[in-house]
Design a protein around this motif. Sequence first.
Motif, short mmCIF file in Angstrom:
data_model
loop_
_atom_site.label_atom_id
_atom_site.label_comp_id
_atom_site.label_asym_id
_atom_site.label_seq_id
_atom_site.Cartn_x
_atom_site.Cartn_y
_atom_site.Cartn_z
N PRO A 224 28.32 -5.24 -44.44
CA PRO A 224 28.16 -4.08 -43.55
C PRO A 224 28.89 -4.20 -42.22
CG PRO A 224 26.10 -5.30 -43.79
CD PRO A 224 27.04 -5.83 -44.81
N LYS B 189 34.53 -2.95 -42.16
CA LYS B 189 34.79 -1.59 -42.64
C LYS B 189 35.63 -1.62 -43.92
CE LYS B 189 32.59 0.40 -39.34
NZ LYS B 189 31.46 -0.50 -39.64
N ILE C 95 44.73 5.69 -41.80
CA ILE C 95 44.55 5.90 -40.37
C ILE C 95 45.90 6.04 -39.69
CG2 ILE C 95 43.59 4.96 -38.24
CD1 ILE C 95 41.50 3.54 -39.86
N HIS D 96 44.59 9.69 -31.86
CA HIS D 96 43.44 9.70 -32.78
C HIS D 96 43.06 8.28 -33.18
CE1 HIS D 96 42.95 8.96 -37.08
NE2 HIS D 96 44.24 9.07 -37.25
N LEU E 104 39.55 6.42 -32.28
CA LEU E 104 38.78 5.90 -33.41
C LEU E 104 38.39 4.45 -33.15
CD1 LEU E 104 39.73 6.47 -37.06
CD2 LEU E 104 39.41 4.15 -36.36
N PHE F 214 29.82 5.80 -29.30
CA PHE F 214 30.50 5.94 -30.59
C PHE F 214 30.52 7.42 -31.01
CE2 PHE F 214 29.20 5.92 -35.27
CZ PHE F 214 30.48 5.93 -35.76
N TYR F 215 29.35 8.07 -30.93
CA TYR F 215 29.30 9.49 -31.32
C TYR F 215 30.14 10.34 -30.38
CZ TYR F 215 25.69 8.35 -34.66
OH TYR F 215 25.02 7.82 -35.72
N TRP G 225 33.90 9.92 -31.17
CA TRP G 225 34.30 10.56 -32.44
C TRP G 225 34.22 12.07 -32.35
CZ3 TRP G 225 35.49 8.68 -37.61
CH2 TRP G 225 35.89 7.34 -37.59
N ARG G 226 33.35 12.59 -31.50
CA ARG G 226 33.31 14.04 -31.29
C ARG G 226 34.61 14.46 -30.61
NH1 ARG G 226 33.56 17.29 -27.52
NH2 ARG G 226 32.19 16.30 -26.03
N ARG H 121 37.41 12.92 -30.78
CA ARG H 121 38.51 12.70 -31.70
C ARG H 121 38.75 13.91 -32.60
NH1 ARG H 121 37.90 10.95 -36.73
NH2 ARG H 121 39.73 10.23 -37.82
N GLU H 122 37.69 14.64 -32.93
CA GLU H 122 37.85 15.81 -33.82
C GLU H 122 38.82 16.84 -33.23
OE1 GLU H 122 36.82 16.48 -36.85
OE2 GLU H 122 35.72 14.61 -37.11
N GLU H 123 38.94 16.87 -31.89
CA GLU H 123 39.84 17.85 -31.28
C GLU H 123 41.29 17.58 -31.64
OE1 GLU H 123 39.16 18.30 -27.07
OE2 GLU H 123 36.99 18.35 -27.37
N ASP I 207 41.94 18.49 -35.20
CA ASP I 207 42.17 19.93 -35.37
C ASP I 207 43.62 20.28 -35.10
OD1 ASP I 207 39.58 20.40 -36.04
OD2 ASP I 207 38.95 21.08 -34.06
N ARG J 240 44.18 17.06 -42.35
CA ARG J 240 43.50 16.25 -41.33
C ARG J 240 44.02 14.81 -41.34
NH1 ARG J 240 38.33 17.16 -39.36
NH2 ARG J 240 37.72 15.06 -39.91
N ASN K 101 41.56 3.85 -46.51
CA ASN K 101 40.89 4.16 -45.24
C ASN K 101 40.78 5.65 -44.99
OD1 ASN K 101 40.16 1.77 -44.21
ND2 ASN K 101 41.95 1.47 -42.96
N ILE L 259 37.40 7.04 -43.32
CA ILE L 259 37.20 7.59 -41.98
C ILE L 259 36.64 9.01 -42.07
CG2 ILE L 259 38.73 6.15 -40.59
CD1 ILE L 259 40.79 8.41 -40.76
N GLU L 260 36.95 9.71 -43.17
CA GLU L 260 36.35 11.04 -43.32
C GLU L 260 34.85 10.92 -43.54
OE1 GLU L 260 38.37 12.82 -41.93
OE2 GLU L 260 38.99 14.36 -43.33
N THR M 12 29.29 11.72 -37.63
CA THR M 12 29.45 11.94 -36.20
C THR M 12 29.27 13.42 -35.87
OG1 THR M 12 31.80 11.89 -36.63
CG2 THR M 12 30.84 9.89 -35.81
N PRO M 13 29.10 13.77 -34.60
CA PRO M 13 28.54 15.07 -34.22
C PRO M 13 29.14 16.32 -34.86
CG PRO M 13 28.67 13.68 -32.31
CD PRO M 13 29.29 12.91 -33.42
N ARG M 14 30.44 16.37 -35.17
CA ARG M 14 30.99 17.60 -35.73
C ARG M 14 30.29 17.99 -37.03
NH1 ARG M 14 36.20 20.15 -36.28
NH2 ARG M 14 36.45 19.92 -34.06
N PRO N 257 23.20 -0.18 -44.67
CA PRO N 257 24.05 -1.36 -44.81
C PRO N 257 23.80 -2.20 -46.05
CG PRO N 257 22.42 -1.72 -43.09
CD PRO N 257 22.18 -0.35 -43.62
N ARG O 199 38.23 17.02 -47.83
CA ARG O 199 37.73 17.44 -46.50
C ARG O 199 36.26 17.05 -46.38
NH1 ARG O 199 40.34 20.64 -43.28
NH2 ARG O 199 38.38 21.10 -42.29
#
Lengths: 410, 160
Positions: A17, A20, A70, A109, A113, A128-129, A132-133, A135-137, A140, A149, B23, B27-28, B34-36, B48, B122
Motif C-alpha cells: 500500500p 503506487k 503521467i 499537472h 500530482l 492532498f485533496y 488534486w482539486r 490539478r483538475e483545472e 480540463d 485527459r 499509471n 491516476i484516474e 479526490t474532490p472533483r 490498503p 474517463r
Amino acid sequence: MAEYSYSYKIPVGPVHPGLKEPIHLSFEIEGEEVVNLDIKTGWVHRGIEYLGLQRNPIQVIYLAERICGICSVCHAFCFARAVESAAGIEVPLRAEYIRTIIAELERIHSHILWAGVAAHLMGFDSLFYYTWRVREEVMDVLEYLTGNRVNYGILAIGGVRRDITTDGAAKIRENLESYLGLFNRLVEAFVEDPSVRARTRDIGVLTREEAIETCAVGPTARASGVATDVRQDQPYCAYADLEVKAITPEAITGETRGDVFDKAVVRLFEIAQSIEIIEKCLEGLPEGKISAEDKLPRLLNQLKKASGEGISSIEAPRGEDYHYVRLEEGEANVTAWKVRAPTYANIPSWFPMMKGAQIADIPLIVASIDPCISCTDRVTVVDRKKGTTTVLTEEDLRRLCVEKTRRMLR
Amino acid sequence: MGKGLNSFERAVWVYHLNTGSCNACDIEIVSLLTPRYDVERFGIKLVPSPRHADVLLVTGPVVKGMDERARRIYEQVPAPKAVIVVGTCGTDHGVFYSSYNTAGPVDQVIPVDVYVPGCPPRPEAIIEGVVKLWAKLESQRRGVQETAEQDAAGKEGVAL
C-alpha cells in the motif's frame, strides 16, 4: 566466537500500500535505521522497445505515449524528435511552440500530482485533496486542447495533430491566471508550513557530490544544487527563444541541503516557471502550418525511404528523457529504439538518500525522486533464467547503465 | 442505477492492484477519490489490504511475475467478491498485444466480472463500472444469504 548481526530485513513490495506501482525494495535495518537497500524491478516490464520494432514510426508514437501515463507527452515528444532527426524532417515553428506549451502544461499537472502524493504520504490529506482539486483545472485545459485527459495523442511526426485556436489560447490564459493566484497558497502550504517543514527538512539528503556521482537528473539533481536542465543546457523547440534557467533551491530559500524539502521547493517553483514559459509561448506563437506533412501515407513513404539515426533528449517533469531511433531504407518499421527514462537515472540516488534514514521516512524518500516505475521497467534488464530473477544491486545498475551507454554508442 | 441495486446497504471497499499498468488508469482512479469526483461520498473507499476488500480493481496487462501475485491477492479477498478491470490493456492487451512478457489479459489469470475499456477510461466510466459491479455484488450477497438461510433451515429440519 560467532559474530552476531543485529540487522534484519524488511521486504517492501512488489504489491504494497505504500507504493503506487509494483517494485520490490528490500531494506536492511538496524534498530530503526536503514543500513542497506536492494531493489528488484521488472514487475511492470511490458517489452515496449521490442514491440516498437514491429511497428512503423507513426504507430510507435501511440506506444511511446503508453510508456507512462503521467508523463505521456514527453516520451512521444522525444520519440518524434528522434525520428525527425533521423529522417531529416523539418518541423514548422508553430508546431514547435504548441509542443512546448503542451509539455509545460504536462509539467504543471505532474508537479501538482507529486505535491499531492507527497502530502498524502506525510499524512496531510487535506493538502492532498486540495492539490488534486487544483490539478483538475489543468486537466480540463489539456482535455480541451488535445481531446483527452491522459495520453493526449496530440504529437505527430513532423508536428502536432491539433492547433491551438484563439479560444484555446484564452482558456490557457484563464487557467494560468488562476494558477498564479493559487501558487502563493501552495507555497504557503509547502514552504512556510511548520509541520511540512519538520517532516521534510534534512530527510533523504542527497549532497551535490552524491547527485553527480549517481548521475541524478531533473528536479532530484537540481534540489542538490546541480544546475542541470536540458531546456537550459541544450535548448530545443521553443526553449531556444526563451532562455530557461535551471531552478535551484539556493535562489529561492538561500541554501541548498538536497533534502525532500528542497525537492518540493524546486518542483513548486518550476510550476511558476512553466506558467511563465507558456505565457511567453502564447505571446510569441508564430503563424503557419502545424505539421510538416498532413497526409499520413505520404509521410509513411517518406519515412520508409529515410535512413539514419536520431538522438533526442528533452526535459521531462522528472528529468532528462532520452530516445535513440534508427531507421533503414526500405524498412517500414523502426529498426532500433532505445529509451532512457528519467527515473532510471534517478533510482541510484535512493542509495545515498536511504542510508541512515528511519523506516517511517522510506515512503517519503522513495517518492522524493517522483519515481515512475512504468517508465523505468521498460528499460531495466532482468535476467529470467528458469523463472528466477536476479536482484539488481547498485553495482549491477551502474554496470547496466554503462553497458547501455556503450550499446547506444555502437 | 443498475438493476438489482436496492439500497446502499453497505460501503464498497475496493483494493487496487497494478499488474503492469502505465499509471494512466491509476491516476484516474486516484482522481476518483479526490474532490472533483469524490466517490467516497457514495461509500466507495480504497483500502490498503485485499483482506478488507469487497472488490478487486485490476489495471494493466498482467506482466509475467505479476500473474502469481494477482492470483494470490484474488484468493485473499473474502467472498462474496467481484473483480473489475479498468483499461483496455487489462481487457484485451490493447497496444501491448504482441508483447513477450505478458501472462494474458486479466481474465486469463483471475475471473472478471466487469470490464471498463478505454486508454485510460474517463473517471465517469470507472464510476459506471463500479455501480454495475455493486449491483452484481449485492445480488450475490443476497444469494449467499438465502443459501445460508436455507442451509440453516435444512439443519434445523434434520435436528427436529
